[in-house]
Motif scaffolding. Structure first.
Motif, PDB file in Angstrom:
ATOM      1  N   ALA A  27      47.172  24.201  43.773  1.00 15.40           N
ATOM      2  CA  ALA A  27      45.865  24.430  43.147  1.00 15.40           C
ATOM      3  C   ALA A  27      44.968  25.279  44.033  1.00 15.40           C
ATOM      4  CB  ALA A  27      45.197  23.090  42.831  1.00 15.40           C
ATOM      5  N   VAL A  28      44.922  24.962  45.314  1.00 12.83           N
ATOM      6  CA  VAL A  28      43.997  25.650  46.212  1.00 12.83           C
ATOM      7  C   VAL A  28      44.568  26.986  46.683  1.00 12.83           C
ATOM      8  CG1 VAL A  28      42.782  25.485  48.413  1.00 12.83           C
ATOM      9  CG2 VAL A  28      42.925  23.493  46.932  1.00 12.83           C
ATOM     10  N   LEU A  29      45.736  26.957  47.315  1.00 19.12           N
ATOM     11  CA  LEU A  29      46.293  28.174  47.907  1.00 19.12           C
ATOM     12  C   LEU A  29      46.922  29.103  46.864  1.00 19.12           C
ATOM     13  CD1 LEU A  29      47.921  26.531  51.043  1.00 19.12           C
ATOM     14  CD2 LEU A  29      45.697  27.666  50.868  1.00 19.12           C
ATOM     15  N   GLY A  30      47.724  28.523  45.976  1.00 20.07           N
ATOM     16  CA  GLY A  30      48.328  29.345  44.932  1.00 20.07           C
ATOM     17  C   GLY A  30      47.296  29.906  43.969  1.00 20.07           C
ATOM     18  N   GLY A  31      46.295  29.089  43.643  1.00 18.42           N
ATOM     19  CA  GLY A  31      45.216  29.571  42.785  1.00 18.42           C
ATOM     20  C   GLY A  31      44.435  30.690  43.434  1.00 18.42           C
ATOM     21  N   TYR A  32      44.223  30.588  44.750  1.00 20.39           N
ATOM     22  CA  TYR A  32      43.526  31.644  45.481  1.00 20.39           C
ATOM     23  C   TYR A  32      44.335  32.938  45.452  1.00 20.39           C
ATOM     24  CZ  TYR A  32      41.020  34.026  49.212  1.00 20.39           C
ATOM     25  OH  TYR A  32      40.311  34.943  49.929  1.00 20.39           O
ATOM     26  N   ALA A  33      45.636  32.847  45.700  1.00 15.89           N
ATOM     27  CA  ALA A  33      46.491  34.036  45.692  1.00 15.89           C
ATOM     28  C   ALA A  33      46.518  34.683  44.306  1.00 15.89           C
ATOM     29  CB  ALA A  33      47.904  33.671  46.131  1.00 15.89           C
ATOM     30  N   PHE A  34      46.605  33.860  43.267  1.00 20.10           N
ATOM     31  CA  PHE A  34      46.637  34.401  41.911  1.00 20.10           C
ATOM     32  C   PHE A  34      45.311  35.076  41.563  1.00 20.10           C
ATOM     33  CE2 PHE A  34      46.596  34.257  37.282  1.00 20.10           C
ATOM     34  CZ  PHE A  34      47.881  34.670  36.976  1.00 20.10           C
ATOM     35  N   ASP A  55      29.728  47.161  39.266  1.00 16.62           N
ATOM     36  CA  ASP A  55      29.774  46.397  38.017  1.00 16.62           C
ATOM     37  C   ASP A  55      31.170  45.830  37.783  1.00 16.62           C
ATOM     38  OD1 ASP A  55      27.119  46.987  37.618  1.00 16.62           O
ATOM     39  OD2 ASP A  55      27.505  48.600  36.162  1.00 16.62           O
ATOM     40  N   ALA A  56      32.181  46.652  38.031  1.00 16.87           N
ATOM     41  CA  ALA A  56      33.565  46.195  37.886  1.00 16.87           C
ATOM     42  C   ALA A  56      33.874  45.092  38.886  1.00 16.87           C
ATOM     43  CB  ALA A  56      34.521  47.365  38.073  1.00 16.87           C
ATOM     44  N   GLU A  57      33.361  45.223  40.090  1.00 19.53           N
ATOM     45  CA  GLU A  57      33.590  44.219  41.122  1.00 19.53           C
ATOM     46  C   GLU A  57      32.981  42.872  40.736  1.00 19.53           C
ATOM     47  OE1 GLU A  57      33.021  44.054  45.925  1.00 19.53           O
ATOM     48  OE2 GLU A  57      31.481  45.066  44.745  1.00 19.53           O
ATOM     49  N   HIS A  58      31.747  42.902  40.264  1.00 15.17           N
ATOM     50  CA  HIS A  58      31.080  41.660  39.882  1.00 15.17           C
ATOM     51  C   HIS A  58      31.724  41.022  38.653  1.00 15.17           C
ATOM     52  CE1 HIS A  58      27.469  43.231  42.248  1.00 15.17           C
ATOM     53  NE2 HIS A  58      27.999  42.234  42.919  1.00 15.17           N
ATOM     54  N   LEU A  59      32.084  41.816  37.662  1.00 16.97           N
ATOM     55  CA  LEU A  59      32.731  41.273  36.473  1.00 16.97           C
ATOM     56  C   LEU A  59      34.082  40.640  36.823  1.00 16.97           C
ATOM     57  CD1 LEU A  59      32.761  40.823  33.432  1.00 16.97           C
ATOM     58  CD2 LEU A  59      33.754  43.105  33.188  1.00 16.97           C
ATOM     59  N   ALA A  60      34.846  41.307  37.675  1.00 15.37           N
ATOM     60  CA  ALA A  60      36.148  40.766  38.082  1.00 15.37           C
ATOM     61  C   ALA A  60      35.970  39.444  38.833  1.00 15.37           C
ATOM     62  CB  ALA A  60      36.895  41.771  38.942  1.00 15.37           C
ATOM     63  N   ALA A  61      34.966  39.368  39.688  1.00 10.77           N
ATOM     64  CA  ALA A  61      34.727  38.138  40.448  1.00 10.77           C
ATOM     65  C   ALA A  61      34.270  36.998  39.541  1.00 10.77           C
ATOM     66  CB  ALA A  61      33.696  38.392  41.536  1.00 10.77           C
ATOM     67  N   ILE A  62      33.419  37.292  38.579  1.00 10.49           N
ATOM     68  CA  ILE A  62      32.955  36.258  37.652  1.00 10.49           C
ATOM     69  C   ILE A  62      34.117  35.723  36.821  1.00 10.49           C
ATOM     70  CG2 ILE A  62      31.556  35.876  35.582  1.00 10.49           C
ATOM     71  CD1 ILE A  62      29.499  37.830  36.851  1.00 10.49           C
ATOM     72  N   LEU A  63      34.948  36.624  36.329  1.00  8.66           N
ATOM     73  CA  LEU A  63      36.109  36.188  35.547  1.00  8.66           C
ATOM     74  C   LEU A  63      37.106  35.414  36.411  1.00  8.66           C
ATOM     75  CD1 LEU A  63      36.698  39.341  33.329  1.00  8.66           C
ATOM     76  CD2 LEU A  63      35.674  37.155  32.657  1.00  8.66           C
ATOM     77  N   ALA A  64      37.210  35.782  37.684  1.00 10.61           N
ATOM     78  CA  ALA A  64      38.134  35.088  38.585  1.00 10.61           C
ATOM     79  C   ALA A  64      37.698  33.656  38.837  1.00 10.61           C
ATOM     80  CB  ALA A  64      38.256  35.848  39.897  1.00 10.61           C
ATOM     81  N   VAL A  65      36.400  33.404  38.884  1.00  6.17           N
ATOM     82  CA  VAL A  65      35.929  32.033  39.065  1.00  6.17           C
ATOM     83  C   VAL A  65      36.344  31.170  37.873  1.00  6.17           C
ATOM     84  CG1 VAL A  65      33.853  30.603  39.177  1.00  6.17           C
ATOM     85  CG2 VAL A  65      34.029  32.644  40.583  1.00  6.17           C
ATOM     86  N   LEU A  66      36.211  31.702  36.687  1.00  6.22           N
ATOM     87  CA  LEU A  66      36.641  30.963  35.496  1.00  6.22           C
ATOM     88  C   LEU A  66      38.154  30.765  35.487  1.00  6.22           C
ATOM     89  CD1 LEU A  66      34.351  32.684  32.848  1.00  6.22           C
ATOM     90  CD2 LEU A  66      34.030  30.461  33.935  1.00  6.22           C
ATOM     91  N   LEU A  67      38.882  31.809  35.878  1.00  7.48           N
ATOM     92  CA  LEU A  67      40.335  31.716  35.942  1.00  7.48           C
ATOM     93  C   LEU A  67      40.775  30.683  36.975  1.00  7.48           C
ATOM     94  CD1 LEU A  67      43.098  32.842  35.049  1.00  7.48           C
ATOM     95  CD2 LEU A  67      42.864  34.525  36.879  1.00  7.48           C
ATOM     96  N   TYR A  68      40.078  30.609  38.097  1.00 12.51           N
ATOM     97  CA  TYR A  68      40.421  29.635  39.136  1.00 12.51           C
ATOM     98  C   TYR A  68      40.264  28.208  38.620  1.00 12.51           C
ATOM     99  CZ  TYR A  68      40.804  27.515  43.733  1.00 12.51           C
ATOM    100  OH  TYR A  68      41.215  26.767  44.797  1.00 12.51           O
ATOM    101  N   LEU A  69      39.239  27.978  37.840  1.00 10.09           N
ATOM    102  CA  LEU A  69      39.038  26.650  37.264  1.00 10.09           C
ATOM    103  C   LEU A  69      40.190  26.281  36.335  1.00 10.09           C
ATOM    104  CD1 LEU A  69      37.288  24.144  36.734  1.00 10.09           C
ATOM    105  CD2 LEU A  69      36.146  25.460  34.954  1.00 10.09           C
ATOM    106  N   VAL A  70      40.614  27.221  35.504  1.00  7.29           N
ATOM    107  CA  VAL A  70      41.731  26.974  34.589  1.00  7.29           C
ATOM    108  C   VAL A  70      43.014  26.717  35.375  1.00  7.29           C
ATOM    109  CG1 VAL A  70      43.183  28.060  32.825  1.00  7.29           C
ATOM    110  CG2 VAL A  70      40.698  28.259  32.697  1.00  7.29           C
ATOM    111  N   ILE A  71      43.262  27.518  36.396  1.00  6.16           N
ATOM    112  CA  ILE A  71      44.471  27.353  37.207  1.00  6.16           C
ATOM    113  C   ILE A  71      44.456  26.009  37.926  1.00  6.16           C
ATOM    114  CG2 ILE A  71      45.618  28.205  39.293  1.00  6.16           C
ATOM    115  CD1 ILE A  71      44.891  31.019  38.335  1.00  6.16           C
ATOM    116  N   PHE A  72      43.307  25.632  38.460  1.00  8.51           N
ATOM    117  CA  PHE A  72      43.192  24.370  39.181  1.00  8.51           C
ATOM    118  C   PHE A  72      43.554  23.198  38.270  1.00  8.51           C
ATOM    119  CE2 PHE A  72      41.166  20.835  41.307  1.00  8.51           C
ATOM    120  CZ  PHE A  72      41.394  21.111  42.643  1.00  8.51           C
ATOM    121  N   CYS A  73      43.039  23.206  37.055  1.00  3.80           N
ATOM    122  CA  CYS A  73      43.358  22.135  36.104  1.00  3.80           C
ATOM    123  C   CYS A  73      44.820  22.182  35.679  1.00  3.80           C
ATOM    124  CB  CYS A  73      42.439  22.227  34.885  1.00  3.80           C
ATOM    125  SG  CYS A  73      40.718  21.870  35.248  1.00  3.80           S
ATOM    126  N   TRP A  74      45.362  23.392  35.496  1.00  3.67           N
ATOM    127  CA  TRP A  74      46.744  23.542  35.048  1.00  3.67           C
ATOM    128  C   TRP A  74      47.734  23.003  36.077  1.00  3.67           C
ATOM    129  CZ3 TRP A  74      50.342  27.562  36.732  1.00  3.67           C
ATOM    130  CH2 TRP A  74      51.560  27.505  36.056  1.00  3.67           C
TER     131      TRP A  74
END
Length: 108
Positions: A27-34, A55-74
């Protein structure tokens, strides 16, 4: 004689400490790498599509936070932790490689 009316309850999820540590690590390390690979490919793809860099940098980071939450739960919901590790590490590596190729093409 066995009592069929009251079977032994099955505990859901990992019960051994190493299995739990493997899931926490995934969850922590693999999610970070993904998510690292996702940010790299999203940033290079959005910039290549014409979005300003920051703008691309901020959008990618915002989406990555949401993706990390999904990966952590998965990682805790999946049945096989080995498959989770494989998906996260291989997926993160592939996305990072594609992002590097995209960035090289943009600079050439």
């Amino acid at each position: 004689m066995t009592d069929l009316a009251s079977p032994t309850p099955r505990v859901a999820g990992p019960t051994r400490p190493l299995a739990l540590l493997a899931r926490i690590g995934a969850a922590v390390l693999g999610g970070y790498a993904f998510c690292w690979g996702f940010v790299a490919i999203a940033l290079s793809g959005l910039y290549a599509a014409g979005m300003p860099f920051h703008d691309a940098e901020h959008l990618a980071a915002i989406l990555a936070v949401l993706l990390y939450l999904v990966i952590f739960c998965w990682t805790f919901a999946a049945r096989r932790v080995g498959l989770v590790w494989a998906v996260l590490l291989v997926g993160g590596g592939v996305m990072s490689g594609v992002a590097q190729l995209t960035q090289r093409a943009l600079l050439a």
